[in-house]
Scaffold this active site. Structure first.
Site, PDB file in Angstrom:
ATOM      1  N   ASP A 299      19.454  -0.137  15.447  1.00 41.22           N
ATOM      2  CA  ASP A 299      18.558  -0.624  14.412  1.00 41.22           C
ATOM      3  C   ASP A 299      18.181   0.579  13.548  1.00 41.22           C
ATOM      4  O   ASP A 299      18.477   1.734  13.875  1.00 41.22           O
ATOM      5  CB  ASP A 299      17.336  -1.333  14.994  1.00 41.22           C
ATOM      6  CG  ASP A 299      16.707  -2.287  13.976  1.00 41.22           C
ATOM      7  OD1 ASP A 299      17.020  -2.175  12.773  1.00 41.22           O
ATOM      8  OD2 ASP A 299      15.898  -3.148  14.372  1.00 41.22           O
TER       9      ASP A 299
HETATM   10  C1  BGC Z   1      15.210  -4.395  11.291  1.00 43.05           C
HETATM   11  C2  BGC Z   1      16.528  -5.091  11.454  1.00 43.05           C
HETATM   12  C3  BGC Z   1      17.306  -5.031  10.166  1.00 43.05           C
HETATM   13  C4  BGC Z   1      17.493  -3.577   9.768  1.00 43.05           C
HETATM   14  C5  BGC Z   1      18.312  -3.382   8.515  1.00 43.05           C
HETATM   15  C6  BGC Z   1      15.362  -3.021  10.692  1.00 43.05           C
HETATM   16  O1  BGC Z   1      14.143  -2.481  10.337  1.00 43.05           O
HETATM   17  O2  BGC Z   1      14.566  -4.304  12.545  1.00 43.05           O
HETATM   18  O3  BGC Z   1      16.319  -6.409  11.896  1.00 43.05           O
HETATM   19  O4  BGC Z   1      18.540  -5.667  10.328  1.00 43.05           O
HETATM   20  O5  BGC Z   1      16.213  -3.024   9.569  1.00 43.05           O
HETATM   21  O6  BGC Z   1      17.621  -3.723   7.387  1.00 43.05           O
END
Ligand code: BGC
Length: 766
Positions: A299
């Site tokens: 993530d």
């Molecule tokens: C979130 C994810 C997301 C990623 C990309 C993160 O902060 O937890 O769910 O896919 O950002 O934007």
């Protein structure tokens, strides 16, 4: 900067031209001595992966493990193109337009030594331009075919801008509505989330991965993130191995079986181990137990965040722990690109570990046909296609749950003369799109007010008095106007709830009552004595006991997206009968959380006859309180149970039967029930099948959903609904942590929600 800003406008206009210049000044990187077997689509994928891998330098390999977000600012784009042409970038997220996607892809193909295409990603969570209900609302449809179609449409629209990878489905089981991210998933249930996971993966990835409109799915957040302590985002979790395997992992395993190409590691540390460095999860379970051969992305910056967790001493340590745990691609924090080479040279990371991760990524790129078709192949015209809008309308209608309908207040008749539409969500196009709707546009969104005016404006006088400006508005000045208007109306539709920004990532709440002066608005409208229909539009279950009491009818719509307005209008006037069912339990108060139907019985289960606070005499002796598991002030049950939802029909269940009383572990149980619509309107019911394993080597939950069916019946019609449940589906991880069916006694129910009582018993023998 994480998400595209107004600078994207500059990017759209200026940057493709810049790319052309860059390409003209750079010589083509591909040299003649490259063995081009990997470019031959007739070769097996593994042969192509190995051929390409064998020709890559260590730097190029590490580049594939690096994902960057679209950068903005002076010189940022030129620097990005340079990095891409040097092979230092494997994937990009948030590239805002088709032109830009194609331009960057051109740099990768024409200007890097091996011409490895980029994988372009975006959070396409519940639609792209056509925004569908938030996933919690889609789960409320209990309609897997429609959910699959929604994902297909999202993929088609997103791919028209060059996106070939979405960070969805989010399949975190969530049992705490304080957690803002409950909006993004399918709710509290293992089975419902699992079947929705498959539907979404199937929809995003399509029938043919190489089709330009197929996009790779990403099962996230792996794993256990939904159990964030106290519903506070990013918080730690303490999920035991058994609970992980029985509750949190099954949807992820289902995604794997559906061929999901990628996974995303979650932010949380479970029992002290952050997921991005959790070898047990990323390697032993995902690859070892499930045989996953795609790749895992971190993530956002979660590799580097292992330093803040106190799990890694510095970013270099984080790179080492991430890669060796099985985390293939790092999203944005750049520790891999900075330190992996050094780590290999120091012998702390093996080249085999690097090769394995690079191969996982290349495999996905080959499977998507990116080497053959790197450029955008879906026409722009797919955006907001009529059929897409129709599906979004259907999804929003099916995903809206009717919680109350006293005196058949709904559906409204067009004979009614004057309707007051009020409340801060009645005409809030931005907010009804919900969280993670970056590409949705409020100008293309139809609100409840728009739809009522548009569809019924010539038949019924629609008065609009918002009462409040937005959901957190505490200024009560407008309430009197709304109340006056209500006095002159024949019915009141009050649309209240939550703005989009109040749920989603990093938007947890400690109090989930209606915000601002919305409670006062409903109370004042209720006192007018006019028929009051309250429509909630929100990102989570709110604690709404008082407003439900004060309203004659209640509809609950989890942020319903672009076509939320027409969908709700269809329900209000009975063009469509409500059929949505709650994918998550509604608590009476925040203090009851976590409250979910699939709980354990305890040694002292509540009997329903408990003594409540006001029944306790002063100076009562300690033994007078009834020794069961409940709250003195809130009792035991929730406000509304999982699976609950009314319709304009009147459904009853009878004659539940199973084909045998005893089954072997390889058998299939055939259960039938008669479902009747005793009402005066055609309606759709979601018949639900639950089981309980009465005795286990470890205690089992009081009910588990194991199947459901949407059934439409005409007034007065009855039908036999049949479920086939393989006994193998009763398997779980017991005391010995082996997944198996434990022979013994079971109870099976079929009914309209998780409180259903029509049941029968059976046994499972060896
Ligand atoms: C979130 C994810 C997301 C990623 C990309 C993160 O902060 O937890 O769910 O896919 O950002 O934007």
């Amino acid at each position: 900067m994480k998400f595209i800003s107004s600078k994207a406008a500059f990017a759209m206009v200026m940057l493709p031209a810049l790319v052309a210049t860059i390409l003209m000044t750079q010589s083509c990187g591909k040299s003649g001595d490259v063995d081009s077997l990997y470019r031959d689509p007739s070769q097996p994928v593994e042969a192509r992966v190995n051929n390409l891998l064998s020709q890559m330098t260590l730097e190029e390999k590490i580049g594939q493990l690096n994902q960057l977000s679209m950068p903005y600012g002076e010189g940022a784009f030129e620097n990005l193109c340079d990095a891409v042409s040097r092979g230092e970038v494997g994937s990009l997220l948030n590239v805002p337009t088709a032109a830009l996607s194609d331009s960057l892809q051109r740099v990768a193909i024409d200007s890097s030594r091996l011409g490895i295409p980029l994988l372009l990603a975006r959070d396409v969570i519940h639609g792209y331009k056509t925004v569908f209900p938030i996933p919690l609302g889609q789960a409320a449809t209990f309609d897997t075919a429609l959910v699959k179609l929604s994902a297909r449409i999202a993929a088609t629209e997103a791919s028209s801008d060059g996106i070939r990878w979405t960070f969805a489905p989010m399949i975190d089981i969530a049992r705490d509505p304080r957690w803002g991210r409950i909006a993004e998933g399918c709710g509290e249930d293992v089975y419902l989330t699992s079947v929705m996971a498959k539907a979404m993966v199937d929809g995003f990835q399509g029938d043919d991965l190489t089709s330009p409109s197929s996009i790779a799915a990403c099962a996230k957040h792996f794993a256990g993130y939904g159990a964030s302590e106290a519903g506070r985002d990013y918080n730690s979790t303490y999920i035991t191995e058994r609970q992980l395997r029985n509750v949190y992992l099954p949807p992820f395993e289902e995604a794997c079986k559906a061929g999901c190409l990628t996974y995303m590691s979650s932010f949380n540390d479970n029992d002290g181990v952050p997921s991005s460095g959790n070898k047990h999860l990323l390697t032993d379970i995902l690859r070892g137990d499930w045989g996953f051969d795609g790749f895992v992305v971190s993530d956002w910056a979660s590799v580097n965040e292992m330093v803040s967790h106190g799990f890694c001493s510095d970013p270099k340590d984080a790179a080492m722990k991430g890669l060796t745990a099985g985390l293939d691609m790092e999203m944005v924090s750049g520790t891999y690109i900075r330190y992996l080479k050094e780590l290999v040279e120091e012998g702390k990371v093996s080249i085999d570990d690097i090769d394995r991760s690079v191969a996982n990524i290349l495999r996905v790129k080959f499977k998507l046909g990116l080497f053959e078709n790197p450029y955008t192949g879906t026409p722009q015209s797919v955006k907001y296609d009529k059929a897409h809008l129709a599906a979004a309308r259907q999804s929003a209608a099916e995903g809206t749950v009717m919680l109350k309908n006293d005196n058949a207040t709904l559906p409204l008749s067009t004979d009614i003369k004057r309707i007051l539409v009020t409340g801060p969500m009645a005409d809030a196009p931005h907010d009804q799109l919900g969280t993670w709707a970056f590409d949705g546009e409020k100008d293309s969104t139809v609100t409840v007010l728009d739809a009522l005016r548009d569809i019924y404006g010539d038949k019924v006088q629609i008065i609009y008095e918002p009462g409040l400006g937005y959901s957190r508005d505490k200024n009560t000045a407008g309430i009197a106007k709304a109340v006056n208007a209500a006095r002159n109306a024949d019915a009141v539709i009050a649309v209240v709830g939550e703005e989009a920004i109040l749920s989603g990532e990093a938007h947890s709440l400690a109090d989930i009552n209606l915000l601002g002066a919305q409670g006062e608005l409903i109370e004042a409208l209720s006192r007018t004595g006019k028929p009051l229909v309250t429509v909630f539009i929100a990102g989570r279950p709110l604690t709404i006991a008082k407003q439900v009491e004060e309203s004659d009818a209640v509809l609950y719509s989890f942020h319903p997206g672009t076509m939320g307005g027409p969908a709700i209008a269809d329900l209000l006037f009975g063009v469509v009968s409500p059929s949505g069912k709650l994918p998550v339990t509604f608590p009476k108060s925040v203090g009851q959380i976590p409250v979910y139907y699939s709980e354990k019985n305890t040694g002292r289960p509540a009997s329903g006859h408990e003594t409540l606070l006001n029944d306790i005499p002063a100076e009562a002796g300690q033994t007078s309180l009834g020794c069961t598991s409940y709250y003195l002030d809130a009792g035991f049950g929730p406000l509304f149970p999982f699976g609950y939802g009314l319709s304009y029909g009147d459904f009853s269940y009878s004659d539940l039967a199973i084909d045998k009383s005893s089954y072997g572990v390889d058998d299939t149980i055939k259960a039938t029930v008669t479902l009747s619509n005793n009402g005066k309107r055609e309606a759709t019911e979601v018949a639900q099948l639950y089981v309980r394993d009465m005795v286990g080597s470890v205690t089992r939950t009081v009910k588990e959903l194991k199947g459901f069916k949407r059934v439409t019946l005409a007034p007065g019609e009855s039908t036999q609904v049949t479920f086939e449940l393989p006994v193998s589906e009763l398997a779980f991880y017991g005391l010995d942590m082996e997944r198996k069916v434990e022979p013994g006694d079971f109870t099976l129910w079929i009914g309209g929600d998780s409180d259903c009582t029509l049941s029968t018993d059976f046994e499972v023998t060896q």
